[in-house]
Design a protein around this motif. Structure first.
Motif, mmCIF file in Angstrom:
data_model
loop_
_atom_site.group_PDB
_atom_site.id
_atom_site.type_symbol
_atom_site.label_atom_id
_atom_site.label_comp_id
_atom_site.label_asym_id
_atom_site.label_seq_id
_atom_site.Cartn_x
_atom_site.Cartn_y
_atom_site.Cartn_z
ATOM 1 N N ILE A 227 0.859 -1.184 0.000
ATOM 2 C CA ILE A 227 0.000 0.000 0.000
ATOM 3 C C ILE A 227 0.891 1.228 0.000
ATOM 4 C CG2 ILE A 227 -1.763 1.286 1.255
ATOM 5 C CD1 ILE A 227 -2.773 -1.332 2.392
ATOM 6 N N GLY A 228 0.698 2.117 -0.985
ATOM 7 C CA GLY A 228 1.554 3.277 -1.154
ATOM 8 C C GLY A 228 1.259 4.396 -0.170
ATOM 9 N N ASP A 229 2.185 5.361 -0.111
ATOM 10 C CA ASP A 229 2.073 6.506 0.790
ATOM 11 C C ASP A 229 0.763 7.269 0.573
ATOM 12 O OD1 ASP A 229 4.667 5.805 1.433
ATOM 13 O OD2 ASP A 229 5.593 7.489 0.376
ATOM 14 N N PHE A 230 0.228 7.820 1.654
ATOM 15 C CA PHE A 230 -0.935 8.710 1.642
ATOM 16 C C PHE A 230 -2.219 8.028 1.157
ATOM 17 C CE2 PHE A 230 2.618 11.729 1.464
ATOM 18 C CZ PHE A 230 2.264 12.600 2.477
ATOM 19 N N THR A 231 -2.254 6.721 1.154
ATOM 20 C CA THR A 231 -3.507 6.031 0.851
ATOM 21 C C THR A 231 -4.487 6.189 2.013
ATOM 22 O OG1 THR A 231 -2.548 4.402 -0.647
ATOM 23 C CG2 THR A 231 -4.532 3.731 0.527
ATOM 24 N N VAL A 232 -5.767 6.342 1.678
ATOM 25 C CA VAL A 232 -6.838 6.353 2.675
ATOM 26 C C VAL A 232 -7.794 5.210 2.324
ATOM 27 C CG1 VAL A 232 -8.733 7.643 3.705
ATOM 28 C CG2 VAL A 232 -6.636 8.839 3.013
ATOM 29 N N MET A 233 -7.951 4.274 3.247
ATOM 30 C CA MET A 233 -8.792 3.099 3.008
ATOM 31 C C MET A 233 -10.016 3.164 3.899
ATOM 32 S SD MET A 233 -7.797 -0.947 3.305
ATOM 33 C CE MET A 233 -6.673 -0.774 1.930
ATOM 34 N N GLY A 234 -11.198 3.169 3.294
ATOM 35 C CA GLY A 234 -12.440 3.227 4.046
ATOM 36 C C GLY A 234 -12.673 1.980 4.877
ATOM 37 N N GLY A 235 -13.482 2.131 5.909
ATOM 38 C CA GLY A 235 -13.734 1.058 6.852
ATOM 39 C C GLY A 235 -14.344 -0.184 6.227
ATOM 40 N N LEU A 236 -14.028 -1.333 6.819
ATOM 41 C CA LEU A 236 -14.571 -2.639 6.426
ATOM 42 C C LEU A 236 -14.169 -3.048 5.018
ATOM 43 C CD1 LEU A 236 -18.160 -2.320 7.947
ATOM 44 C CD2 LEU A 236 -16.166 -3.451 8.960
ATOM 45 N N SER A 237 -13.093 -2.467 4.506
ATOM 46 C CA SER A 237 -12.568 -2.884 3.203
ATOM 47 C C SER A 237 -11.637 -4.071 3.380
ATOM 48 C CB SER A 237 -11.818 -1.725 2.539
ATOM 49 O OG SER A 237 -12.698 -0.660 2.253
ATOM 50 N N ALA A 238 -11.461 -4.836 2.292
ATOM 51 C CA ALA A 238 -10.591 -6.008 2.326
ATOM 52 C C ALA A 238 -9.752 -6.054 1.057
ATOM 53 C CB ALA A 238 -11.421 -7.284 2.447
ATOM 54 N N VAL A 239 -8.476 -6.394 1.217
ATOM 55 C CA VAL A 239 -7.553 -6.477 0.082
ATOM 56 C C VAL A 239 -7.084 -7.913 -0.052
ATOM 57 C CG1 VAL A 239 -5.495 -5.519 -1.012
ATOM 58 C CG2 VAL A 239 -6.742 -4.159 0.683
ATOM 59 N N GLN A 240 -7.242 -8.463 -1.256
ATOM 60 C CA GLN A 240 -6.807 -9.831 -1.525
ATOM 61 C C GLN A 240 -5.282 -9.917 -1.480
ATOM 62 O OE1 GLN A 240 -7.610 -11.391 -5.527
ATOM 63 N NE2 GLN A 240 -8.630 -13.117 -4.569
ATOM 64 N N GLN A 241 -4.768 -11.100 -1.166
ATOM 65 C CA GLN A 241 -3.322 -11.276 -1.045
ATOM 66 C C GLN A 241 -2.593 -10.915 -2.333
ATOM 67 O OE1 GLN A 241 -2.692 -15.348 -0.001
ATOM 68 N NE2 GLN A 241 -3.312 -16.165 -1.976
ATOM 69 N N PHE A 242 -1.373 -10.408 -2.181
ATOM 70 C CA PHE A 242 -0.494 -9.949 -3.253
ATOM 71 C C PHE A 242 -1.024 -8.711 -3.978
ATOM 72 C CE2 PHE A 242 0.677 -14.430 -2.760
ATOM 73 C CZ PHE A 242 2.060 -14.324 -2.633
ATOM 74 N N GLY A 243 -2.047 -8.062 -3.422
ATOM 75 C CA GLY A 243 -2.572 -6.852 -4.047
ATOM 76 C C GLY A 243 -1.611 -5.682 -3.911
ATOM 77 N N LYS A 244 -1.710 -4.758 -4.860
ATOM 78 C CA LYS A 244 -0.879 -3.560 -4.850
ATOM 79 C C LYS A 244 -1.773 -2.329 -4.984
ATOM 80 C CE LYS A 244 3.437 -5.573 -6.564
ATOM 81 N NZ LYS A 244 3.031 -6.938 -6.258
ATOM 82 N N ILE A 245 -1.537 -1.357 -4.118
ATOM 83 C CA ILE A 245 -2.298 -0.113 -4.119
ATOM 84 C C ILE A 245 -1.304 1.037 -4.213
ATOM 85 C CG2 ILE A 245 -3.851 1.356 -2.779
ATOM 86 C CD1 ILE A 245 -4.918 -1.242 -1.474
ATOM 87 N N GLY A 246 -1.487 1.914 -5.209
ATOM 88 C CA GLY A 246 -0.547 2.997 -5.439
ATOM 89 C C GLY A 246 -0.690 4.137 -4.443
ATOM 90 N N LYS A 247 0.207 5.114 -4.558
ATOM 91 C CA LYS A 247 0.226 6.272 -3.661
ATOM 92 C C LYS A 247 -0.988 7.171 -3.886
ATOM 93 C CE LYS A 247 5.293 6.577 -3.671
ATOM 94 N NZ LYS A 247 6.456 7.429 -4.037
ATOM 95 N N HIS A 248 -1.357 7.891 -2.841
ATOM 96 C CA HIS A 248 -2.374 8.954 -2.924
ATOM 97 C C HIS A 248 -3.717 8.447 -3.423
ATOM 98 C CE1 HIS A 248 0.576 12.170 -2.153
ATOM 99 N NE2 HIS A 248 1.393 11.504 -2.944
ATOM 100 N N THR A 249 -4.092 7.234 -3.050
ATOM 101 C CA THR A 249 -5.387 6.702 -3.468
ATOM 102 C C THR A 249 -6.420 6.850 -2.353
ATOM 103 O OG1 THR A 249 -4.737 4.489 -2.758
ATOM 104 C CG2 THR A 249 -4.377 5.037 -5.060
ATOM 105 N N MET A 250 -7.669 6.882 -2.764
ATOM 106 C CA MET A 250 -8.805 6.951 -1.834
ATOM 107 C C MET A 250 -9.728 5.779 -2.152
ATOM 108 S SD MET A 250 -10.641 8.508 0.543
ATOM 109 C CE MET A 250 -10.144 10.219 0.680
#
Length: 264
Positions: A140-163
């Motif tokens: 998970i990249g810098d400055f990401t904001v993840m809303g409550g009760l979210s789930a990320v599958q294994q090996f997932g990639k999330i870039g910087k500055h995402t909402m």
């Protein structure tokens, strides 16, 4: 500063001005930086490396062994950066031999009951809201904001500055600078509000919008869109970061502007 009702192994390396509240347990192979507050009923297990001025709330468990059947007792770590807050009942598992550590960056806020699994890498200034589940090997990249009760599958990639909107199920990679929402999850524009708050100019925001317009709105497939961007748009740090993220995404990125459909 260590309460008499806390159980702290004498081998633990605890810096100055650390407060350890009652009924907390700290194992031997642990290092804790200056000024960190550790609330009551916290469990910090072998391999934890906790930075300066962190706040760790009751019920949190740091550096428990991975919930991975391949784990064979190898020596691994959980690394927590400076000025990071872990709210009530957060769990962060240590790494496996695949990476050797799980890492949470500095100035992060991980809210109550969220889970970070083994071998994850979470950047700086990340906010993870209540009840999120992050599976193993996620980045998970810098400055990401993840809303409550979210789930990320294994090996997932999330870039910087995402909402990421609350309650999202993330099976595809999320490129930098975007918002994602809906069900199934899909692109919902760029994170312009977040970018302005972090000092991005209007010109830079327009440049990022133009890149994603080519990817998601110009009726090209991803390969065609990337070729178009490389040919038609001047190279910048943001352009190249977006291109490299998508090119290095084996599972592919989220879809564009899908309306989704209600679950039955």
């Amino acid at each position: 500063m260590i309460h008499q009702l806390a159980a702290v192994d004498k081998r633990a390396k605890i810096s100055k001005n650390v407060i350890v509240e009652p009924f907390t347990t700290i194992a031997g192979d642990v290092e804790i930086g200056e000024g960190t507050w550790i609330g009551p009923n916290v469990t910090i297990m072998e391999g934890a490396r906790i930075g300066k001025d962190c706040k760790i709330f009751p019920g949190t468990v740091i550096s428990a062994i991975p919930q991975d059947l391949k784990f064979d007792g190898e020596d691994t770590q959980t690394i927590i950066g400076d000025n990071t807050t872990l709210r009530e009942c957060v769990t962060i598992n240590r790494g496996t031999k695949a990476l050797g550590y799980t890492k949470v960056g500095s100035h992060c806020l991980i809210m109550a009951t969220s889970h970070v699994a083994h071998d994850c890498i979470i950047g700086d200034n990340v906010i993870i809201a209540n009840g999120c589940g992050i599976a193993g090997h996620v980045e998970i990249g810098d400055f990401t904001v993840m809303g409550g009760l979210s789930a990320v599958q294994q090996f997932g990639k999330i870039g910087k500055h995402t909402m990421i909107s609350g309650g999202s199920l993330i099976r595809k990679d999320i490129p930098p600078y975007v918002k994602v929402a809906r069900d199934p999850i899909s692109y919902a524009g760029i994170n312009s509000v977040g970018l302005r708050r972090r000092g991005f100019s209007n010109e830079k925001i327009f440049e990022i919008q133009k890149i994603y317009r080519a990817i998601f709105q110009m009726k090209m497939n991803v390969s065609q869109a990337l070729a178009y961007i490389e040919k038609e748009m001047l190279p910048t740090a943001e352009r190249d970061e977006i291109l490299q993220f998508i090119q290095n995404s084996p599972r592919g990125i989220v879809k564009g502007y899908g309306t989704g459909k209600d679950r039955e």
